[in-house]
Design an enzyme around this catalytic site. Structure first.
Site, PDB file in Angstrom:
ATOM      1  CE1 TYR A   1      41.788  41.152  35.910  1.00 39.56           C
ATOM      2  CE2 TYR A   1      41.747  41.842  38.273  1.00 39.56           C
ATOM      3  CZ  TYR A   1      42.386  40.693  37.133  1.00 39.56           C
ATOM      4  OH  TYR A   1      43.030  40.014  37.449  1.00 39.56           O
TER       5      TYR A   1
ATOM      6  CB  ALA B   1      32.600  44.028  36.884  1.00 41.95           C
TER       7      ALA B   1
END
Length: 254
Positions: free
Chosen positions: A159, A161
């Protein structure tokens, strides 16, 4: 009802629920025509039936945000009908289960990146192709990132990233299209009372931990986030582009 071609058009992904739904209602209230893109056909059809009226011009396209061909078709239809899109709001997104990185499957990693990043890219790309082809006077993109778009937290690597990438994508778009008067900004919601966070908010231990880190000591409503989205898309924000705005009750300041 005003002629639809005299109304500005806002395209909103993930518009059938949560922050997207609140954004849909806000733009309709402000006199926009709204085109909702969402993978949930039943919810989208029902929403249009509930909202469409003599004063609300709202339509729905059943669309998988990760399928570029479907996104391309939506914007190609707008171009074929000589219908300019003035605003794009990317709300579609997912938050996978909390796990350390080695426990995520490759499939779950790709699904998170596909929806949160690739879907945002596809929609931005086609919106920008349409906007530049039709030479609109002004355009605006608002991408819904997250507080995880500028920091990280344990057990949320996919998430974080994906949302970091959305912020970077937004800033690059802003630089590429500033001279064309097309603005792009990202927002960073904290803990918001939406269907995506339903399970999270049921966990009293997690919520107690989160509230202790939020100076305002509460979660936000999706309507509060929609207010920020509309502002950034409106002429009131005409000199704002390439920026990231947290809406988190002070979480990132603590």
């Amino acid at each position: 009802m005003a002629d639809k071609n005299t109304q500005p058009l806002a395209v909103i992904t993930g518009g059938a629920s949560g922050i997207g739904l609140s954004a849909v209602k806000r733009f309709l209230y402000e006199g926009y025509e709204v085109l909702i893109l969402d993978a949930n056909k039943d919810a989208g059809d029902q929403l249009v039936n509930n909202l469409k009226s003599d004063t609300c011009n709202v339509n729905f396209a059943h669309c998988d945000i990760t399928n570029h061909a479907q996104i391309d078709t939506v914007f190609a239809d707008l171009q074929a009908n000589n219908r300019p899109a003035h605003v794009l709001v990317n709300c579609a997104g997912i938050s996978p289960a909390l796990n350390p990185l080695h426990q995520y499957s490759v499939e779950e990693w790709h699904r998170t990146i596909d929806i949160n990043l690739h879907g945002t890219f596809y929609a931005c790309r086609e919106f920008l192709k349409l906007a530049t082809a039709q030479k609109i006077d002004a355009g605006a993109i608002v991408n819904v990132a997250s507080i995880m778009g500028v920091r990280a937290s344990a057990a949320q690597a996919p998430y974080a990233a994906s949302k970091h990438a959305v912020v970077g994508l937004t800033k690059s778009i802003a630089q590429d299209y500033a001279t064309m008067n097309i603005r792009a900004n990202a927002i960073g919601p904290g803990v918001i009372d939406t269907p995506m966070n339903t399970e999270l908010m049921k966990d009293e231990n997690i919520m107690q931990y989160m509230l202790q880190r939020i100076p305002m000591n509460r979660v936000a409503t999706s309507d509060e986030v929609a207010n920020l989205i509309y502002f950034l898309a409106s002429s009131e924000a005409s000199y704002i582009t390439g920026s990231y705005y947290p809406i988190d009750g002070g979480y990132l300041a603590s």
